[in-house]
Motif scaffolding. Sequence first.
Motif, mmCIF file in Angstrom:
data_model
loop_
_atom_site.group_PDB
_atom_site.id
_atom_site.type_symbol
_atom_site.label_atom_id
_atom_site.label_comp_id
_atom_site.label_asym_id
_atom_site.label_seq_id
_atom_site.Cartn_x
_atom_site.Cartn_y
_atom_site.Cartn_z
ATOM 1 N N ASP A 78 0.808 -1.224 0.000
ATOM 2 C CA ASP A 78 0.000 0.000 0.000
ATOM 3 C C ASP A 78 0.839 1.271 0.000
ATOM 4 O O ASP A 78 0.334 2.348 -0.334
ATOM 5 C CB ASP A 78 -0.932 0.014 1.216
ATOM 6 C CG ASP A 78 -2.016 -1.047 1.118
ATOM 7 O OD1 ASP A 78 -2.274 -1.521 -0.015
ATOM 8 O OD2 ASP A 78 -2.603 -1.413 2.153
ATOM 9 N N LYS A 79 2.097 1.169 0.382
ATOM 10 C CA LYS A 79 3.003 2.321 0.372
ATOM 11 C C LYS A 79 3.791 2.421 -0.932
ATOM 12 O O LYS A 79 4.550 3.366 -1.128
ATOM 13 C CB LYS A 79 3.988 2.214 1.541
ATOM 14 C CG LYS A 79 3.344 2.186 2.920
ATOM 15 C CD LYS A 79 2.924 3.572 3.353
ATOM 16 C CE LYS A 79 2.479 3.571 4.820
ATOM 17 N NZ LYS A 79 2.045 4.909 5.263
ATOM 18 N N GLY A 80 3.642 1.430 -1.803
ATOM 19 C CA GLY A 80 4.380 1.429 -3.068
ATOM 20 C C GLY A 80 5.702 0.691 -3.009
ATOM 21 O O GLY A 80 6.447 0.676 -3.997
ATOM 22 N N ASP A 137 12.588 0.276 -2.816
ATOM 23 C CA ASP A 137 12.022 1.613 -2.654
ATOM 24 C C ASP A 137 12.310 2.409 -3.922
ATOM 25 O O ASP A 137 13.465 2.642 -4.277
ATOM 26 C CB ASP A 137 12.668 2.274 -1.435
ATOM 27 C CG ASP A 137 12.189 3.698 -1.187
ATOM 28 O OD1 ASP A 137 11.262 4.155 -1.891
ATOM 29 O OD2 ASP A 137 12.755 4.356 -0.298
ATOM 30 N N MET A 140 8.471 6.468 -5.057
ATOM 31 C CA MET A 140 7.183 6.879 -5.622
ATOM 32 C C MET A 140 6.029 6.332 -4.793
ATOM 33 O O MET A 140 6.164 5.335 -4.088
ATOM 34 C CB MET A 140 7.048 6.367 -7.068
ATOM 35 C CG MET A 140 8.076 6.936 -8.024
ATOM 36 S SD MET A 140 7.713 6.521 -9.764
ATOM 37 C CE MET A 140 7.830 4.754 -9.758
ATOM 38 N N ARG A 141 4.887 7.008 -4.886
ATOM 39 C CA ARG A 141 3.667 6.523 -4.244
ATOM 40 C C ARG A 141 3.144 5.296 -4.988
ATOM 41 O O ARG A 141 3.446 5.085 -6.159
ATOM 42 C CB ARG A 141 2.605 7.623 -4.246
ATOM 43 C CG ARG A 141 2.981 8.869 -3.446
ATOM 44 C CD ARG A 141 1.957 9.960 -3.664
ATOM 45 N NE ARG A 141 1.860 10.344 -5.082
ATOM 46 C CZ ARG A 141 0.978 11.192 -5.564
ATOM 47 N NH1 ARG A 141 0.088 11.753 -4.765
ATOM 48 N NH2 ARG A 141 0.961 11.485 -6.858
ATOM 49 N N LYS A 142 2.294 4.527 -4.303
ATOM 50 C CA LYS A 142 1.761 3.303 -4.896
ATOM 51 C C LYS A 142 1.047 3.579 -6.218
ATOM 52 O O LYS A 142 1.214 2.829 -7.193
ATOM 53 C CB LYS A 142 0.791 2.612 -3.932
ATOM 54 C CG LYS A 142 0.149 1.347 -4.546
ATOM 55 C CD LYS A 142 -0.726 0.609 -3.565
ATOM 56 C CE LYS A 142 -1.504 -0.513 -4.216
ATOM 57 N NZ LYS A 142 -0.656 -1.511 -4.908
ATOM 58 N N ALA A 143 0.264 4.650 -6.292
ATOM 59 C CA ALA A 143 -0.484 4.933 -7.519
ATOM 60 C C ALA A 143 0.452 5.118 -8.707
ATOM 61 O O ALA A 143 0.153 4.687 -9.825
ATOM 62 C CB ALA A 143 -1.346 6.179 -7.332
ATOM 63 N N ASP A 144 1.599 5.754 -8.459
ATOM 64 C CA ASP A 144 2.563 5.973 -9.530
ATOM 65 C C ASP A 144 3.335 4.695 -9.864
ATOM 66 O O ASP A 144 3.641 4.433 -11.027
ATOM 67 C CB ASP A 144 3.532 7.091 -9.140
ATOM 68 C CG ASP A 144 2.832 8.435 -8.989
ATOM 69 O OD1 ASP A 144 1.912 8.708 -9.791
ATOM 70 O OD2 ASP A 144 3.178 9.192 -8.075
ATOM 71 N N VAL A 145 3.643 3.910 -8.821
ATOM 72 C CA VAL A 145 4.315 2.632 -9.050
ATOM 73 C C VAL A 145 3.426 1.726 -9.901
ATOM 74 O O VAL A 145 3.881 1.088 -10.858
ATOM 75 C CB VAL A 145 4.669 1.944 -7.719
ATOM 76 C CG1 VAL A 145 5.196 0.525 -7.958
ATOM 77 C CG2 VAL A 145 5.700 2.756 -6.946
ATOM 78 N N ASP A 146 2.144 1.679 -9.568
ATOM 79 C CA ASP A 146 1.207 0.792 -10.281
ATOM 80 C C ASP A 146 1.074 1.135 -11.756
ATOM 81 O O ASP A 146 0.744 0.272 -12.574
ATOM 82 C CB ASP A 146 -0.174 0.847 -9.622
ATOM 83 C CG ASP A 146 -0.220 0.096 -8.301
ATOM 84 O OD1 ASP A 146 0.669 -0.749 -8.078
ATOM 85 O OD2 ASP A 146 -1.139 0.351 -7.501
#
Length: 352
Positions: A78-80, A137, A140-146
């Motif tokens: 959830d943290k990316g 690590d 990046m935030r999870k949304a950007d990683v995804d």
Amino acid sequence: MAIDVPLLARICEAPGAPGFEKEIRKLVLAELKGLADKVTTDNMGNVIALKKGRSAKKKTMAAAHMDEIGFIVTHIDDKGFIRFNPVGGFDPKTLTSQRVLVHGKKDVLGVMGSKPIHIMAPEERGKKVEIKQYFVDTGMRKADVDKLISVGDSITRYSELKEMGECVNSKSLDNRVSVFVLLETLRAMKKSRKKPAYDFYAAFTVQEEVGLRGAHVAALEVQPDFGFGLDTTIAYDVAGSQPQERCTALGEGAAIKLMDSSVICDYRMIAYMKEVAKRNKIKWQPEILAAGGTDTASLQRMVPGGSISGAVSIPTRHIHQTIETSHKEDIAACIKLLTACVCELDKGKWTL
């Protein structure tokens, strides 16, 4: 003999975890242009270059694996932060704070992280950190990683090749230095206009680090009479080592393999390789590797009746760590030894 360090750097720096060899394969195919009579790629992704010999009565094969140890993405939390499994053997203690590339929709730079020592309980500090405790690590935030990375993407180490004294230092010298040696052997034949004694199949194999898989397929296809494995080997010639532990030493020449955990090299081939080295004034050293196997085993056994096989090994420090080190003169000696061995095979004594 000076080696082409810029070419070696490009080969080492190209990504290619087991099963994900696309980029290094593209580089190999580009370098092979003009060096072979025929180049093919099989369903697994092995590249096989045929250099016609003075005789087609027998076949010779040399194999250098293109893959490097790496990782595969298994989870994005959830943290990316990215969790992963190794693909190939790693020493976990070498991973802390090392840079990696995650090969998603585009390459993403990341760093290996684990629990800082400052907040470890006293009983944790003396324990070995296991691979499952690491994460990547990317900042990046999870949304950007995804958007860029998915489960199943590969991860490789990130480092540039550097010249260090008389040596080269980089990720993936295991086994990209052997890919380099095989390419330069073909180039040496072209420059000298020397033909192999017999039809010569230069195989750039896949998935060696997870069980010699590509070499199995390539050997079954070619069915060589003679085989040469090409791989790195341990040079434990560092502070604190004992003579019986060293296996090989940097600067002492090309290593002629006697055995490893997967193969006992043919005594006829060992004698032949020693004689070739002596005749051509090539510096060499013997190699017995207690643990670890190479494509040599596949070349020897994946042929009806077996093939007469041996190996040219490149002494290397810090194998399967984040960076590895080889001596430039040893690399040059390996090119000379393989070239001479392939071109002079008809001078060997092959009776049992």
